[in-house]
Design an enzyme around this catalytic site. Structure first.
Site, PDB file in Angstrom:
ATOM      1  N   HIS A 178       0.841  -1.214   0.000  1.00 52.53           N
ATOM      2  CA  HIS A 178       0.000   0.000   0.000  1.00 52.53           C
ATOM      3  C   HIS A 178       0.869   1.254   0.000  1.00 52.53           C
ATOM      4  CE1 HIS A 178      -3.949   1.892   1.642  1.00 52.53           C
ATOM      5  NE2 HIS A 178      -3.206   2.832   1.074  1.00 52.53           N
ATOM      6  N   HIS A 233       1.405   5.222  -2.201  1.00 55.76           N
ATOM      7  CA  HIS A 233       0.881   6.194  -3.167  1.00 55.76           C
ATOM      8  C   HIS A 233       2.083   6.810  -3.878  1.00 55.76           C
ATOM      9  CE1 HIS A 233      -3.237   6.040  -1.520  1.00 55.76           C
ATOM     10  NE2 HIS A 233      -2.610   5.798  -0.385  1.00 55.76           N
ATOM     11  N   LEU A 234       2.162   6.607  -5.197  1.00 56.66           N
ATOM     12  CA  LEU A 234       3.322   7.123  -5.939  1.00 56.66           C
ATOM     13  C   LEU A 234       2.985   8.381  -6.739  1.00 56.66           C
ATOM     14  CD1 LEU A 234       5.072   3.794  -7.060  1.00 56.66           C
ATOM     15  CD2 LEU A 234       5.385   5.128  -4.970  1.00 56.66           C
ATOM     16  N   ARG A 235       1.727   8.767  -6.751  1.00 62.67           N
ATOM     17  CA  ARG A 235       1.274  10.092  -7.243  1.00 62.67           C
ATOM     18  C   ARG A 235       1.468  10.342  -8.730  1.00 62.67           C
ATOM     19  NH1 ARG A 235      -1.692  10.261  -2.926  1.00 62.67           N
ATOM     20  NH2 ARG A 235      -0.785  11.194  -1.070  1.00 62.67           N
ATOM     21  N   ASN A 258      -5.141   6.223  -6.810  1.00 64.11           N
ATOM     22  CA  ASN A 258      -5.809   7.529  -6.650  1.00 64.11           C
ATOM     23  C   ASN A 258      -4.902   8.675  -7.096  1.00 64.11           C
ATOM     24  OD1 ASN A 258      -4.110   7.173  -4.408  1.00 64.11           O
ATOM     25  ND2 ASN A 258      -5.374   8.415  -3.056  1.00 64.11           N
ATOM     26  N   ASP A 317      -8.901   3.121  -2.864  1.00 61.21           N
ATOM     27  CA  ASP A 317      -8.301   3.680  -1.647  1.00 61.21           C
ATOM     28  C   ASP A 317      -8.198   5.204  -1.674  1.00 61.21           C
ATOM     29  OD1 ASP A 317      -6.861   3.291   0.943  1.00 61.21           O
ATOM     30  OD2 ASP A 317      -5.359   4.424  -0.169  1.00 61.21           O
ATOM     31  N   HIS A 368     -10.792   0.738   1.589  1.00 61.93           N
ATOM     32  CA  HIS A 368     -10.532   1.811   2.553  1.00 61.93           C
ATOM     33  C   HIS A 368     -11.815   1.914   3.381  1.00 61.93           C
ATOM     34  CE1 HIS A 368      -9.193   6.126   3.434  1.00 61.93           C
ATOM     35  NE2 HIS A 368     -10.419   6.067   3.925  1.00 61.93           N
ATOM     36  N   HIS A 412      -5.229  -0.456   6.061  1.00 58.10           N
ATOM     37  CA  HIS A 412      -4.869   0.354   7.238  1.00 58.10           C
ATOM     38  C   HIS A 412      -5.848   0.248   8.414  1.00 58.10           C
ATOM     39  CE1 HIS A 412      -7.413   2.898   4.759  1.00 58.10           C
ATOM     40  NE2 HIS A 412      -6.417   3.351   4.010  1.00 58.10           N
ATOM     41  N   ASP A 452       1.195   2.668   3.775  1.00 54.85           N
ATOM     42  CA  ASP A 452       0.290   3.718   3.293  1.00 54.85           C
ATOM     43  C   ASP A 452       1.095   4.992   3.014  1.00 54.85           C
ATOM     44  OD1 ASP A 452      -1.891   5.146   2.465  1.00 54.85           O
ATOM     45  OD2 ASP A 452      -2.864   5.260   4.415  1.00 54.85           O
TER      46      ASP A 452
HETATM   47  O1  DOR Z   1      -4.100   9.460   4.868  1.00 60.91           O
HETATM   48  C1  DOR Z   1      -4.357   9.001   3.767  1.00 60.91           C
HETATM   49  N1  DOR Z   1      -3.785   9.503   2.636  1.00 60.91           N
HETATM   50  N2  DOR Z   1      -5.229   7.978   3.656  1.00 60.91           N
HETATM   51  C2  DOR Z   1      -5.651   7.529   2.470  1.00 60.91           C
HETATM   52  O2  DOR Z   1      -6.402   6.597   2.436  1.00 60.91           O
HETATM   53  C3  DOR Z   1      -5.205   8.181   1.218  1.00 60.91           C
HETATM   54  C4  DOR Z   1      -3.919   8.834   1.394  1.00 60.91           C
HETATM   55  C5  DOR Z   1      -3.538   9.762   0.267  1.00 60.91           C
HETATM   56  O3  DOR Z   1      -3.710   9.388  -0.895  1.00 60.91           O
HETATM   57  O4  DOR Z   1      -2.992  10.827   0.554  1.00 60.91           O
END
Ligand code: DOR
Length: 433
Positions: free
Chosen positions: A62, A64-66, A96, A154, A181, A234, A307
């Site tokens: 889990h 997030h690579l943006r 996301n 998520d 999520h 999470h 996360d």
């Molecule tokens: O704190 C969080 N940030 N929870 C999430 O589920 C998404 C994540 C984000 O993409 O910044």
């Protein structure tokens, strides 16, 4: 690819229940031998492993690579670089982004960016719903064909139980988990942190534990109805841990993860309106932290996942209500596990590695998580005793939104190899590899 021999390290491989001092030889990208006094072939590099641990490469299901769209926070390349610096050889990238990853072409883009970066393996996760709008299922089959290993919306819960039901049924056809999520939006609405005494003191609206527990309970019911595999992201509350424990006792296809911030910090970290402690689900109470730790110990919670949620400094400078939620974690996960779970006697080091490598590989059906002879050489060498202080300037991620900045932790990755290629070596040059 130069062969290499790591000599005299403590080799821990939960996939084979082995733990002892040994040498590890890597030739042609694969584990060639693990044992005592393994001879190094001609031309092989010899690496002294004395005092170090060699483990199967860590896997984070889990992150997030943006990319695409928010490259000022992170890119696939910068995230994959942070991953290997933290000892991770594989990461699952959440969809996301902007635009979201809800189709074959977008999944393929992430795969190509990861190959170009040449650091950690990046396994894309596709959206559950088109546009993450929670209305219409995305094309799971096409995304799996392009390399997706799971589906998730998520950042948002799947609000419609009907959509979640169909997602579980459809994902079952492809043998992938649906990662949810869990947050009831009607209860969580407007909440900036955990609902409790600290939120009251700070004058902030809270998110009650029940927001998570209602969705966890619903997902468990739907997993039973469909026979699909639900993976609960999470997990942060005592009640959620208990619901998952009971579901597992009944043999349901439910797996779960917990983050290092949820097994180390409470809502008190938000005191002083520290936006680096703002995350979703929020940091909760001491009894929740204890329950998450107990869940990691008895296997109710299968894996530790960071996360890793990079956010730009400017955005985190806003007032607490308006700041984005998220904490970076790839470069602190291992040390937080060693410091708060192993040093405290909650997990043994092999149990920690199981939660950070073998189990995540098994839950998401990923390659890796083993040092078996013949397997691709995805491995991590770390010093379990080194103490170090988390400093923004030392992190490889593009974002440094961490409540652990300035904290001294124990345990640090020194070398990471992916497919037998050394992709990170601490202190070797400015970029470390
Ligand atoms: O704190 C969080 N940030 N929870 C999430 O589920 C998404 C994540 C984000 O993409 O910044």
């Amino acid at each position: 690819m130069t062969p290499f021999l790591i000599a005299g390290a403590r080799v821990i491989d939960p996939s084979r229940q082995s733990d002892g001092v040994a040498d590890v030889l890597v030739v042609d990208g694969r584990i060639e031998a693990v044992g005592r006094n393994v001879p190094a072939p001609e031309g092989a590099r010899r690496i002294d492993g004395t005092g170090k641990v060699v483990a199967p490469g860590l896997i984070d299901v889990h992150v997030h690579l943006r990319e695409p769209g928010q490259e000022h926070m992170e890119t696939v390349a910068s995230g994959a670089t942070a991953a290997v610096a933290g000892g991770f050889t594989g990461v699952c990238a959440m969809p996301n982004t902007d635009p979201v990853i809800d189709n074959q072409a977008a999944v393929g883009f992430v795969v190509r960016q990861a190959i170009r970066a040449g650091k950690a393996r990046v396994f894309p996760i596709g959206c559950i719903s088109v546009g993450q709008k929670g209305q219409q299922l995305a094309e799971f089959g096409e995304m799996v064909g392009a390399g997706a290993v799971a589906v998730s919306d998520d950042g948002r819960p799947v609000v419609s139980s009907q959509l979640m039901r169909t997602a579980l049924e459809y994902a079952k056809v492809f043998g992938i988990p649906v990662a949810d999520h869990c947050e009831d939006p009607t209860l969580a609405h407007g909440g900036a942190m955990h609902e409790g005494i600290v939120a009251t003191r700070l004058g902030l609206k809270g998110v009650p534990a029940a927001a998570e527990e209602i969705m966890v309970a619903r997902d468990i019911v739907l997993a039973e109805l469909t026979g699909g595999h639900v993976h609960l992201c999470h997990i942060s509350t005592r009640g959620a841990v208990e619901l998952i424990r009971r579901a597992k006792d009944r043999g349901l296809r439910v797996t779960a993860e917990a983050t290092p911030h949820h097994f180390t910090l409470t809502h008190e970290a938000c005191e002083g309106y520290d936006t680096n402690a703002k995350t979703r689900p929020p940091l909760r109470e001491a009894e929740d932290v204890a329950a998450v730790r107990a869940g990691l110990k008895d296997g109710t919670i299968d894996c530790i996942a960071s996360d890793h949620a990079p956010h730009h400094y400017d955005a985190k400078q806003r007032e607490f209500d308006d700041a984005p939620a998220g904490i970076v974690g790839l470069e602190t996960s291992l040390a937080l596990g060693i410091t708060h779970l192993v040093e405290t006697g909650i997990l043994s080091l092999p149990e920690l590695i199981a939660r950070m490598s073998t189990a995540p590989a098994a839950v998401f059906r990923l390659p890796g998580g083993t040092l078996a002879v013949g397997a691709p050489a995805d491995l991590t060498v770390f010093d379990p005793t080194r103490t170090w202080t988390v400093r923004a300037e030392d992190l490889h991620s593009k974002s440094v939104n961490s409540p652990f900045l300035g904290t001294t932790l124990k345990g640090q990755a020194d070398l990471t190899a992916v497919g037998g290629r050394i992709v990170f070596e601490r202190g070797v040059d400015k970029s470390d590899a």
